[in-house]
Design a protein around this motif. Structure first.
Motif, PDB file in Angstrom:
ATOM      1  N   GLU A 166       0.801  -1.264   0.016  1.00 14.71           N
ATOM      2  CA  GLU A 166       0.142  -0.052   0.024  1.00 14.71           C
ATOM      3  C   GLU A 166       0.853   1.252  -0.042  1.00 14.71           C
ATOM      4  O   GLU A 166       0.465   2.216  -0.483  1.00 14.71           O
ATOM      5  N   VAL A 174       0.390   3.864  -2.943  1.00 19.08           N
ATOM      6  CA  VAL A 174      -0.226   5.234  -2.848  1.00 19.08           C
ATOM      7  C   VAL A 174       0.392   6.162  -1.970  1.00 19.08           C
ATOM      8  O   VAL A 174       0.117   7.413  -1.829  1.00 19.08           O
ATOM      9  N   GLY A 175       1.462   5.739  -1.186  1.00 20.47           N
ATOM     10  CA  GLY A 175       2.074   6.421  -0.298  1.00 20.47           C
ATOM     11  C   GLY A 175       1.602   6.692   0.992  1.00 20.47           C
ATOM     12  O   GLY A 175       0.416   6.462   1.231  1.00 20.47           O
ATOM     13  N   ALA A 191       0.468   9.214   2.974  1.00 17.86           N
ATOM     14  CA  ALA A 191      -0.348  10.287   3.223  1.00 17.86           C
ATOM     15  C   ALA A 191      -1.751   9.553   2.823  1.00 17.86           C
ATOM     16  O   ALA A 191      -2.943  10.103   3.291  1.00 17.86           O
ATOM     17  N   ARG A 192      -1.894   8.913   1.537  1.00 15.51           N
ATOM     18  CA  ARG A 192      -3.022   8.563   1.198  1.00 15.51           C
ATOM     19  C   ARG A 192      -3.481   6.967   1.753  1.00 15.51           C
ATOM     20  O   ARG A 192      -4.378   6.421   1.273  1.00 15.51           O
ATOM     21  N   MET A 193      -2.483   6.523   2.374  1.00 20.76           N
ATOM     22  CA  MET A 193      -2.841   5.158   2.544  1.00 20.76           C
ATOM     23  C   MET A 193      -3.758   5.033   4.012  1.00 20.76           C
ATOM     24  O   MET A 193      -3.574   6.092   4.771  1.00 20.76           O
ATOM     25  N   SER A 194      -4.621   3.838   3.896  1.00 22.82           N
ATOM     26  CA  SER A 194      -5.571   3.991   4.879  1.00 22.82           C
ATOM     27  C   SER A 194      -5.734   2.473   5.473  1.00 22.82           C
ATOM     28  O   SER A 194      -5.227   1.396   4.816  1.00 22.82           O
ATOM     29  N   GLY A 205      -7.564   0.375   3.116  1.00 23.52           N
ATOM     30  CA  GLY A 205      -6.945  -0.172   1.755  1.00 23.52           C
ATOM     31  C   GLY A 205      -6.010  -1.104   2.407  1.00 23.52           C
ATOM     32  O   GLY A 205      -5.820  -2.068   1.548  1.00 23.52           O
ATOM     33  N   LYS A 236      -2.732   3.884  11.521  1.00 25.95           N
ATOM     34  CA  LYS A 236      -1.774   3.704  10.351  1.00 25.95           C
ATOM     35  C   LYS A 236      -0.284   4.089  10.917  1.00 25.95           C
ATOM     36  O   LYS A 236       0.816   3.470  10.335  1.00 25.95           O
ATOM     37  N   ASP A 279       9.227   8.398   0.023  1.00 29.38           N
ATOM     38  CA  ASP A 279       7.897   8.983   0.639  1.00 29.38           C
ATOM     39  C   ASP A 279       7.970   9.042   2.189  1.00 29.38           C
ATOM     40  O   ASP A 279       7.584   9.748   2.645  1.00 29.38           O
ATOM     41  N   GLU A 303       7.365  12.247   4.787  1.00 29.39           N
ATOM     42  CA  GLU A 303       6.460  12.126   5.779  1.00 29.39           C
ATOM     43  C   GLU A 303       7.220  12.249   7.325  1.00 29.39           C
ATOM     44  O   GLU A 303       6.460  12.868   8.031  1.00 29.39           O
TER      45      GLU A 303
END
Length: 212
Positions: A43, A47-48, A50-53, A56, A75, A125, A129
């Motif tokens: 994941e 998606v990186g 920031a967009r990871m959930s 997901g 997360k 990434d 972050e």
């Protein structure tokens, strides 16, 4: 009646425990935990951070969100755990009989790791972050530097014992020389390694450390 009541209470307790056991076992199943950890890497690469959930990650791991939340509360904590696991694996501690041989082996392992498509996507990434998350920054420092410091220190100590380099060589400098050029070329510039590059780099690192 008291005797019968006691027996009845014990039976209910045993039955309740038996009913609870499968649920508890499912929460702690190692295959689910491993699937979730693998899904985190996938994941992150896709998606990186920031967009990871959690949703997901759970979907990719083939588990429910509850299975993730029972292990990690966010997360960030999930990523911290995964990064810490990577740190625990660390670099090998080679003892080839020469400083140049040890350096060459460590360069090969590091290059193989940095060539991995996921690593080349995930590391930059997470470093970006980390500028916004002190917790993540600390975990990455442990994973990418502190855990490898002991390997570099042992390599330097053996080289000093063999009389290859003078005493007092900084293990931190050795680690920088080992990893800096590879990170620059493979992750920052994203260029391939030409033939013989690792041999030349191993010779250059050993020479920079004072190796004969």
């Amino acid at each position: 009646m008291a005797k019968n009541g006691s027996a009845h209470d014990g039976s209910d307790g045993d039955s309740a425990a038996a009913r609870r056991a499968p649920a508890g076992a499912a929460v702690l199943r190692e295959d689910k935990t491993a699937a979730i950890r693998a899904a985190v890497f996938e994941e992150l690469a896709a998606v990186g951070f920031a967009r990871m959930s959690i949703e997901g990650i759970a979907r990719r791991a083939g588990v429910g969100k509850t299975a993730v939340y029972r292990r990690w509360r966010s997360k960030l904590h999930l990523v911290l755990d995964v990064v810490s696991a990577v740190a625990a694996a660390g670099l090998p501690s080679p003892d080839t009989g020469s400083l140049r041989g040890d350096v060459r082996m460590l360069l090969e392992v590091a290059a193989r790791a940095l060539r991995h498509p996921m690593a080349s996507q995930i590391i930059p990434d997470l470093l970006a972050e980390a500028a916004r998350s002190p917790e993540l920054a600390g975990a990455l420092k442990t994973a990418l530097h502190d855990s490898q410091q002991g390997v570099a220190a042992a390599m330097v100590a053996r080289a000093v014992e063999r009389g290859e380099i003078p005493a007092g060589v900084d293990a931190g400098l050795a680690l920088d020389l080992l990893t800096g050029p590879l990170y620059w070329r493979l992750v920052v510039v994203r260029d391939d390694l030409p033939g013989g590059y690792l041999d030349e780099l191993a010779a250059a690192v050993a020479g920079a450390l004072g190796g004969r």
